[in-house]
Write a protein that holds these residues in place. Structure first.
Motif, short mmCIF file in Angstrom:
data_model
loop_
_atom_site.label_atom_id
_atom_site.label_comp_id
_atom_site.label_asym_id
_atom_site.label_seq_id
_atom_site.Cartn_x
_atom_site.Cartn_y
_atom_site.Cartn_z
N VAL A 93 0.92 -1.28 0.07
CA VAL A 93 -0.08 0.11 -0.16
C VAL A 93 0.90 1.27 0.09
CG1 VAL A 93 -1.64 1.22 1.38
CG2 VAL A 93 -1.98 -1.04 1.13
N PHE A 94 1.84 1.12 0.81
CA PHE A 94 2.78 2.34 1.04
C PHE A 94 3.62 2.61 -0.33
CE2 PHE A 94 1.75 2.43 5.30
CZ PHE A 94 1.71 3.62 5.78
N VAL A 95 3.94 1.69 -0.86
CA VAL A 95 4.85 1.75 -2.03
C VAL A 95 3.91 2.07 -3.32
CG1 VAL A 95 6.02 0.49 -3.97
CG2 VAL A 95 6.62 -0.27 -1.47
N GLN A 141 -0.83 11.96 0.97
CA GLN A 141 -1.53 10.72 0.68
C GLN A 141 -1.32 9.70 1.64
OE1 GLN A 141 -3.13 9.94 -2.39
NE2 GLN A 141 -2.75 11.61 -3.23
N PHE A 142 -0.16 9.58 2.39
CA PHE A 142 -0.14 8.75 3.40
C PHE A 142 -1.01 9.12 4.61
CE2 PHE A 142 4.75 7.82 2.23
CZ PHE A 142 4.32 6.81 1.26
N GLY A 143 -1.34 10.52 4.61
CA GLY A 143 -1.89 10.90 5.80
C GLY A 143 -3.35 10.37 5.82
N MET A 144 -3.93 9.88 4.71
CA MET A 144 -5.39 9.38 4.71
C MET A 144 -5.23 7.85 4.51
SD MET A 144 -7.42 12.00 5.26
CE MET A 144 -9.01 11.17 4.63
N ILE A 145 -4.86 7.45 3.34
CA ILE A 145 -5.17 6.01 3.10
C ILE A 145 -4.03 5.41 3.82
CG2 ILE A 145 -4.86 4.34 1.23
CD1 ILE A 145 -5.51 6.42 -0.77
N GLY A 146 -2.90 5.82 4.15
CA GLY A 146 -1.90 5.19 4.71
C GLY A 146 -1.97 4.68 6.25
N MET A 147 -2.60 5.95 6.93
CA MET A 147 -3.24 5.91 7.97
C MET A 147 -4.36 4.95 8.24
SD MET A 147 -3.40 9.46 10.26
CE MET A 147 -4.84 9.95 9.37
N LEU A 148 -5.35 5.08 7.37
CA LEU A 148 -6.33 3.89 7.46
C LEU A 148 -5.83 2.40 7.40
CD1 LEU A 148 -9.66 3.29 7.50
CD2 LEU A 148 -9.42 3.65 4.89
N CYS A 199 7.65 0.94 10.13
CA CYS A 199 8.76 1.58 9.87
C CYS A 199 9.38 0.81 8.55
CB CYS A 199 10.19 1.40 10.75
SG CYS A 199 11.57 2.00 10.30
N PHE A 200 9.18 -0.43 8.22
CA PHE A 200 9.44 -1.20 7.06
C PHE A 200 8.52 -0.66 5.88
CE2 PHE A 200 8.77 -4.93 4.21
CZ PHE A 200 10.12 -4.87 3.94
N SER A 201 7.27 -0.75 6.00
CA SER A 201 6.35 -0.46 5.11
C SER A 201 6.68 1.41 4.59
CB SER A 201 4.81 -0.36 5.61
OG SER A 201 4.56 -1.70 6.22
N PHE A 202 6.74 2.31 5.71
CA PHE A 202 6.90 3.65 5.40
C PHE A 202 8.03 3.65 4.77
CE2 PHE A 202 8.33 7.90 6.70
CZ PHE A 202 7.58 8.49 5.91
N ALA A 203 9.17 3.26 5.02
CA ALA A 203 10.63 3.19 4.36
C ALA A 203 10.44 2.85 2.94
CB ALA A 203 11.69 2.58 5.07
N LEU A 204 9.78 1.85 2.64
CA LEU A 204 9.66 1.58 1.25
C LEU A 204 8.99 2.27 0.44
CD1 LEU A 204 8.99 -2.48 1.45
CD2 LEU A 204 11.28 -1.23 0.62
N GLY A 241 10.73 12.68 7.07
CA GLY A 241 10.35 11.16 7.15
C GLY A 241 10.24 10.76 8.50
N PHE A 242 11.43 11.21 9.07
CA PHE A 242 11.26 10.60 10.68
C PHE A 242 10.07 11.15 11.36
CE2 PHE A 242 12.81 11.59 15.19
CZ PHE A 242 13.00 10.07 15.48
N LEU A 243 9.81 12.58 11.26
CA LEU A 243 8.82 13.27 12.02
C LEU A 243 7.43 12.53 11.67
CD1 LEU A 243 9.54 17.00 11.44
CD2 LEU A 243 9.92 15.46 13.55
N TYR A 244 7.41 12.28 10.04
CA TYR A 244 6.12 11.55 9.78
C TYR A 244 5.83 10.07 10.36
CZ TYR A 244 1.92 11.30 7.18
OH TYR A 244 0.50 11.43 6.90
N TYR A 245 7.14 9.40 10.44
CA TYR A 245 7.04 8.22 10.83
C TYR A 245 6.73 8.08 12.35
CZ TYR A 245 8.72 3.83 13.04
OH TYR A 245 9.09 2.78 13.90
N ALA A 246 6.99 9.01 13.22
CA ALA A 246 6.92 9.26 14.53
C ALA A 246 5.15 9.43 14.83
CB ALA A 246 7.29 10.28 15.22
N TRP A 247 4.30 10.18 13.70
CA TRP A 247 3.06 10.42 13.69
C TRP A 247 2.30 9.10 13.61
CZ3 TRP A 247 -1.10 12.42 15.13
CH2 TRP A 247 -2.11 12.48 14.52
N LEU A 248 2.88 8.40 12.49
CA LEU A 248 2.19 6.98 12.17
C LEU A 248 2.36 6.01 13.32
CD1 LEU A 248 3.46 6.27 8.42
CD2 LEU A 248 1.20 7.10 9.38
#
Length: 256
Positions: free
Chosen positions: A27-29, A75-82, A127-132, A157-164
């Motif tokens: 999904v993240f890729v 995009q990560f903020g909606m679909i990725g969070m869901l 972390c693995f999914s977001f990094a990819l 990227g680090f800030l957003y990963y912390a939010w996820l």
């Protein structure tokens, strides 16, 4: 510590068995690839769609690399969070319903180790999914649009990963108390949206909310401006600790 390690391995094996380690990174890729490709080829896509007057010239300015990556985080903020909420909605509630939680906790396994193993597995998998996904977006942005500032990209990227991770922590805590996995998912997702909405409406007064990390990551990429997110990071750390305490109490309630 040994109990935590055994439970963590169990969680990672379960994630692999259920396909979570496959579909969540996918999904993240996918989200990460769509934005730079569409930004580069949107004029060609519109032209190929037809129905344009003869001789019409489409001039859509190509966004800057940082803007493209900021749109990726959007995009990560909606679909990725869901996707994260759906992936972890049954983390504890599902095991409560099928009796697995009671079977594990009836042994000499402390609820803290039980919840900590699930949270650590979430951190690793997210972390693995977001990094990819973020890495794929960065690579194709660099290839198709231009070179982005590496320090800004990594910092955002680090800030957003912390939010996820915070969103995932809310899902685990909700899963510990709400019997319905769907209810846990949409409770966590709804709270995340409310935090983003409130922080956006009162940005100057509520910059200490955890959702400020989300905004700071996107603003840093799109405008290059740094944001004061130290207070938000502190509140996020306290919030995660509080959420895990809630989850431990909820898991403890599953003990027979």
């Amino acid at each position: 510590m040994r109990q935590f390690g055994v439970l963590l391995v169990k969680e990672l094996r379960e994630a692999l068995r259920t396909g979570k380690l496959i579909w969540l990174p996918a999904v993240f890729v996918l989200l990460g690839l769509i934005q730079p490709i569409s930004a580069k080829f949107m004029p060609d896509i519109i032209a190929a769609a037809g129905n344009l007057p003869e001789g019409a010239v489409i001039q859509i300015p190509i966004p800057r690399p940082g803007e493209v990556l900021g749109q990726v985080l959007g995009q990560f903020g909606m679909i990725g969070m869901l996707a994260i909420c759906l992936a972890y909605m049954g983390t504890i509630s599902g095991e409560k319903r099928n009796g697995t939680a009671a079977w594990i906790l009836v042994k000499p396994v402390p609820p803290l180790a039980y919840v900590a193993s699930k949270w650590t597995a979430l951190c690793l998998i997210v972390c693995f999914s977001f990094a990819l996904g973020y890495g794929a977006a960065w690579y194709y942005t660099d290839l198709l649009i231009g070179e982005a500032d590496a320090a800004t990209v990594i910092g955002s990227g680090f800030l957003y990963y912390a939010w996820l991770v915070f969103v995932g922590s809310m899902t685990i805590a909700a899963s510990a108390w709400i019997r319905s996995p769907a209810g846990a998912a949409f409770t966590a997702f709804g709270l995340a949206l409310v935090l983003q909405l409130v922080q956006g409406l009162f940005e100057n007064r509520l910059s200490w909310l955890p959702s400020e990390l989300n905004s700071a990551a996107i603003v840093g990429l799109t405008t290059g401006e740094s944001s004061t997110w130290t207070a938000a990071a502190f509140v996020l750390a306290i919030g995660i600790l509080a959420l895990m305490t809630i989850a431990v109490k909820g898991a403890n309630a599953a003990k027979p």
